[in-house]
Design a protein around this motif. Sequence first.
Motif, PDB file in Angstrom:
ATOM      1  N   VAL A 247      80.274  36.729  31.769  1.00  0.00           N
ATOM      2  CA  VAL A 247      81.531  36.736  32.522  1.00  0.00           C
ATOM      3  C   VAL A 247      81.256  36.744  34.024  1.00  0.00           C
ATOM      4  O   VAL A 247      81.911  36.029  34.797  1.00  0.00           O
ATOM      5  CB  VAL A 247      82.389  37.948  32.119  1.00  0.00           C
ATOM      6  CG1 VAL A 247      83.585  38.102  33.054  1.00  0.00           C
ATOM      7  CG2 VAL A 247      82.865  37.808  30.686  1.00  0.00           C
ATOM      8  N   VAL A 248      80.277  37.546  34.453  1.00  0.00           N
ATOM      9  CA  VAL A 248      79.919  37.613  35.869  1.00  0.00           C
ATOM     10  C   VAL A 248      79.432  36.258  36.372  1.00  0.00           C
ATOM     11  O   VAL A 248      79.823  35.791  37.453  1.00  0.00           O
ATOM     12  CB  VAL A 248      78.834  38.691  36.111  1.00  0.00           C
ATOM     13  CG1 VAL A 248      78.221  38.547  37.498  1.00  0.00           C
ATOM     14  CG2 VAL A 248      79.425  40.080  35.939  1.00  0.00           C
ATOM     15  N   SER A 249      78.585  35.603  35.590  1.00  0.00           N
ATOM     16  CA  SER A 249      78.056  34.289  35.983  1.00  0.00           C
ATOM     17  C   SER A 249      79.176  33.276  36.121  1.00  0.00           C
ATOM     18  O   SER A 249      79.208  32.489  37.080  1.00  0.00           O
ATOM     19  CB  SER A 249      77.028  33.806  34.945  1.00  0.00           C
ATOM     20  OG  SER A 249      75.957  34.718  34.826  1.00  0.00           O
ATOM     21  N   LEU A 250      80.117  33.302  35.176  1.00  0.00           N
ATOM     22  CA  LEU A 250      81.245  32.368  35.217  1.00  0.00           C
ATOM     23  C   LEU A 250      82.149  32.662  36.412  1.00  0.00           C
ATOM     24  O   LEU A 250      82.546  31.748  37.154  1.00  0.00           O
ATOM     25  CB  LEU A 250      82.043  32.471  33.916  1.00  0.00           C
ATOM     26  CG  LEU A 250      83.232  31.520  33.743  1.00  0.00           C
ATOM     27  CD1 LEU A 250      82.763  30.073  33.731  1.00  0.00           C
ATOM     28  CD2 LEU A 250      83.975  31.838  32.447  1.00  0.00           C
ATOM     29  N   PHE A 251      82.456  33.938  36.621  1.00  0.00           N
ATOM     30  CA  PHE A 251      83.373  34.341  37.688  1.00  0.00           C
ATOM     31  C   PHE A 251      82.809  33.992  39.065  1.00  0.00           C
ATOM     32  O   PHE A 251      83.488  33.366  39.893  1.00  0.00           O
ATOM     33  CB  PHE A 251      83.632  35.844  37.605  1.00  0.00           C
ATOM     34  CG  PHE A 251      84.566  36.372  38.662  1.00  0.00           C
ATOM     35  CD1 PHE A 251      85.935  36.260  38.513  1.00  0.00           C
ATOM     36  CD2 PHE A 251      84.071  36.995  39.789  1.00  0.00           C
ATOM     37  CE1 PHE A 251      86.803  36.755  39.484  1.00  0.00           C
ATOM     38  CE2 PHE A 251      84.919  37.486  40.766  1.00  0.00           C
ATOM     39  CZ  PHE A 251      86.292  37.372  40.605  1.00  0.00           C
TER      40      PHE A 251
END
Length: 312
Positions: A247-251
């Motif tokens: 999620v962090v990578s996508l965000f």
Amino acid sequence: MEPPNQTDISKFILLGLSEDMDLQPFLFGLFLYMYLLCVIGNLLIILAVRSDSNLHTPMYFFLSNLSLTDICFTSTTIPKMLVNIQTQSSSITYEDCLIQMYFFMVFAGLENMLLTVMAYDRYVVICHPLRYMIIMNPRLCCLLLLISWFICLIYSLLQILLVLRVSFCRETEIPHFFCELAQILKLACSDTFLNDILLYFVTCLLGVIPLTGILFSYSRIISSIMGISSTRGKYKAFSTCGSHLSVVSLFYGVGLVVYFTSRTAHPSRKGSVASVMYTVVTPMLNPFIYSLRNQDIKGALRKLVSRGVCYQ
């Protein structure tokens, strides 16, 4: 002659994603589908966490708040876009534009803060497992959440108060499907030096600093995982933070693309198309990422669904 102040502006024109009228029904259906998927998916995560006592832990406490933030974040922009498409109107009043900007900044910042807090939570559970429940006690969890809310509410209010002093010479067109602060400031005909300074300061405060904290947490996590002797132990340790890392990578990946796109001197619809990933796709994918990679969430969702079937 002094330019007229902001009270002379009654509305802005949102140019949206496309001027092609034949494409509007497709865009309406697509965004309605993605919005409903986002709301339902995140709502299921919240209900699953609340209904299953096994998920009453710090990790899932922050996850349920992240899901609530995703719903609110998406709801600040998409409903207005759908209404404009349906009514074939591209206008938004000055007051509604300010309100939309305020809540957009609040929930975008809150999502950022929650991801940072969740990274700290993963750091504690991996690097200090025996002291996890002592460190991440309910009081600290609530305090971290309240601090996140306070920071986002205050900085968003400061941004809006500074926008109120900006003058616009005429009704202006925004090459976007919602009111974005950076695009609004480019349409001003008065000095925006203070606005730009605050915007860059907030970008550093709520962008660089949280990202640095996340990177530091994961550097310590990776170091601890590498110290585990068994392969099974390494996999189990990494699986506890795999969803959050995704999620962090996508965000941040999408957020950086949108940020650099919005910095261009001549904004175009390319920036608004990139923002779709940031404002719609990422919140929509978050519940799928957490549910597909997390056995506890899967089990809670199955219980929730079976309970609903039994009630029928």
